[in-house]
Design a protein around this motif. Sequence first.
Motif, PDB file in Angstrom:
ATOM      1  N   ASP A  24       0.815  -1.215   0.000  1.00  0.00           N
ATOM      2  CA  ASP A  24       0.000   0.000   0.000  1.00  0.00           C
ATOM      3  C   ASP A  24       0.856   1.276   0.000  1.00  0.00           C
ATOM      4  OD1 ASP A  24       0.988  -0.347   2.523  1.00  0.00           O
ATOM      5  OD2 ASP A  24      -0.886   0.046   3.566  1.00  0.00           O
ATOM      6  N   MET A  25       2.147   1.142  -0.216  1.00  0.00           N
ATOM      7  CA  MET A  25       3.048   2.292  -0.249  1.00  0.00           C
ATOM      8  C   MET A  25       2.814   3.098  -1.532  1.00  0.00           C
ATOM      9  SD  MET A  25       7.209   2.292  -0.068  1.00  0.00           S
ATOM     10  CE  MET A  25       7.149   1.411   1.471  1.00  0.00           C
ATOM     11  N   PRO A  26       2.717   4.435  -1.436  1.00  0.00           N
ATOM     12  CA  PRO A  26       2.563   5.241  -2.657  1.00  0.00           C
ATOM     13  C   PRO A  26       3.747   5.016  -3.600  1.00  0.00           C
ATOM     14  CG  PRO A  26       2.397   6.627  -0.684  1.00  0.00           C
ATOM     15  CD  PRO A  26       2.792   5.260  -0.244  1.00  0.00           C
ATOM     16  N   THR A  27       3.444   4.877  -4.887  1.00  0.00           N
ATOM     17  CA  THR A  27       4.477   4.646  -5.898  1.00  0.00           C
ATOM     18  C   THR A  27       4.412   5.757  -6.933  1.00  0.00           C
ATOM     19  OG1 THR A  27       4.358   2.254  -5.589  1.00  0.00           O
ATOM     20  CG2 THR A  27       5.323   3.041  -7.654  1.00  0.00           C
ATOM     21  N   PHE A  28       5.584   6.287  -7.278  1.00  0.00           N
ATOM     22  CA  PHE A  28       5.690   7.354  -8.270  1.00  0.00           C
ATOM     23  C   PHE A  28       6.653   6.897  -9.355  1.00  0.00           C
ATOM     24  CE2 PHE A  28       4.526   9.085  -4.226  1.00  0.00           C
ATOM     25  CZ  PHE A  28       3.431   9.860  -4.551  1.00  0.00           C
ATOM     26  N   GLU A  29       6.305   7.188 -10.605  1.00  0.00           N
ATOM     27  CA  GLU A  29       7.095   6.721 -11.737  1.00  0.00           C
ATOM     28  C   GLU A  29       7.810   7.874 -12.407  1.00  0.00           C
ATOM     29  OE1 GLU A  29       4.720   4.346 -14.404  1.00  0.00           O
ATOM     30  OE2 GLU A  29       3.631   3.463 -12.716  1.00  0.00           O
ATOM     31  N   ARG A  49       6.749   7.270   3.752  1.00  0.00           N
ATOM     32  CA  ARG A  49       7.670   6.537   2.866  1.00  0.00           C
ATOM     33  C   ARG A  49       6.988   6.346   1.522  1.00  0.00           C
ATOM     34  NH1 ARG A  49      10.799   1.696   5.394  1.00  0.00           N
ATOM     35  NH2 ARG A  49       9.722   0.724   3.685  1.00  0.00           N
ATOM     36  N   PHE A  50       7.793   6.327   0.448  1.00  0.00           N
ATOM     37  CA  PHE A  50       7.230   6.086  -0.871  1.00  0.00           C
ATOM     38  C   PHE A  50       8.222   5.341  -1.744  1.00  0.00           C
ATOM     39  CE2 PHE A  50       9.300  10.207  -1.231  1.00  0.00           C
ATOM     40  CZ  PHE A  50       9.904  10.183  -2.480  1.00  0.00           C
ATOM     41  N   ARG A  51       7.689   4.749  -2.788  1.00  0.00           N
ATOM     42  CA  ARG A  51       8.485   3.982  -3.743  1.00  0.00           C
ATOM     43  C   ARG A  51       8.645   4.809  -5.010  1.00  0.00           C
ATOM     44  NH1 ARG A  51       5.193   0.044  -4.282  1.00  0.00           N
ATOM     45  NH2 ARG A  51       6.160  -1.332  -2.778  1.00  0.00           N
ATOM     46  N   LEU A  52       9.856   4.810  -5.546  1.00  0.00           N
ATOM     47  CA  LEU A  52      10.116   5.429  -6.840  1.00  0.00           C
ATOM     48  C   LEU A  52      10.415   4.311  -7.829  1.00  0.00           C
ATOM     49  CD1 LEU A  52      10.699   7.922  -8.648  1.00  0.00           C
ATOM     50  CD2 LEU A  52      13.090   7.606  -8.029  1.00  0.00           C
ATOM     51  N   GLN A  53       9.729   4.345  -8.966  1.00  0.00           N
ATOM     52  CA  GLN A  53       9.974   3.392 -10.046  1.00  0.00           C
ATOM     53  C   GLN A  53      10.569   4.163 -11.213  1.00  0.00           C
ATOM     54  OE1 GLN A  53       6.949   0.423 -11.108  1.00  0.00           O
ATOM     55  NE2 GLN A  53       7.074   1.253 -13.176  1.00  0.00           N
ATOM     56  N   LEU A  54      11.762   3.795 -11.621  1.00  0.00           N
ATOM     57  CA  LEU A  54      12.454   4.480 -12.712  1.00  0.00           C
ATOM     58  C   LEU A  54      12.598   3.533 -13.898  1.00  0.00           C
ATOM     59  CD1 LEU A  54      14.071   6.891 -13.858  1.00  0.00           C
ATOM     60  CD2 LEU A  54      16.089   5.894 -12.789  1.00  0.00           C
ATOM     61  N   THR A  82      13.239  -0.058  -8.901  1.00  0.00           N
ATOM     62  CA  THR A  82      12.568   0.714  -7.863  1.00  0.00           C
ATOM     63  C   THR A  82      13.483   0.908  -6.662  1.00  0.00           C
ATOM     64  OG1 THR A  82      11.606  -1.251  -6.829  1.00  0.00           O
ATOM     65  CG2 THR A  82      10.283  -0.138  -8.505  1.00  0.00           C
ATOM     66  N   THR A  83      13.170   1.936  -5.884  1.00  0.00           N
ATOM     67  CA  THR A  83      13.848   2.189  -4.623  1.00  0.00           C
ATOM     68  C   THR A  83      12.849   2.821  -3.676  1.00  0.00           C
ATOM     69  OG1 THR A  83      15.831   3.154  -3.586  1.00  0.00           O
ATOM     70  CG2 THR A  83      14.742   4.478  -5.279  1.00  0.00           C
ATOM     71  N   ILE A  84      13.087   2.660  -2.397  1.00  0.00           N
ATOM     72  CA  ILE A  84      12.190   3.192  -1.368  1.00  0.00           C
ATOM     73  C   ILE A  84      12.828   4.442  -0.763  1.00  0.00           C
ATOM     74  CG2 ILE A  84      11.005   2.729   0.810  1.00  0.00           C
ATOM     75  CD1 ILE A  84      10.100   0.903  -1.504  1.00  0.00           C
ATOM     76  N   PHE A  85      12.029   5.509  -0.651  1.00  0.00           N
ATOM     77  CA  PHE A  85      12.486   6.747  -0.031  1.00  0.00           C
ATOM     78  C   PHE A  85      11.952   6.832   1.394  1.00  0.00           C
ATOM     79  CE2 PHE A  85      13.706   7.961  -4.181  1.00  0.00           C
ATOM     80  CZ  PHE A  85      14.597   9.019  -4.044  1.00  0.00           C
TER      81      PHE A  85
END
Length: 111
Positions: A24-29, A49-54, A82-85
Amino acid sequence: MPPIPLTAFLAGLVVLAAPAAHADMPTFEIVAENGRLTPETIEVPANTRFRLQLTNRNAGPEEFETTSPFKELVVGPGVTRTTIFPPLKPGSYPFFGEFHPDTAKGRFVAK
């Protein structure tokens, strides 16, 4: 079959629980393409905390980087990682593509 040691059992539970904790962590691309990062501005929830997908659509590798908090993510061409911030306090946090520093720039805005 011998009994499973408690530490091994608990370690297995942690591994099984970890994906659910991030579900359920917010994910941004972000897409790296033609030496740019898109979108250039990403609003993220403050103190979360959020996930970044590159995804890298460049012909060569790209290295996504932030200095505060410090993060590096090298992504080969055609690859998505992906990485977690950690939670960010309200404010603006710049990011850039190290292999295209003049054109691959952006920022997170934590609100």
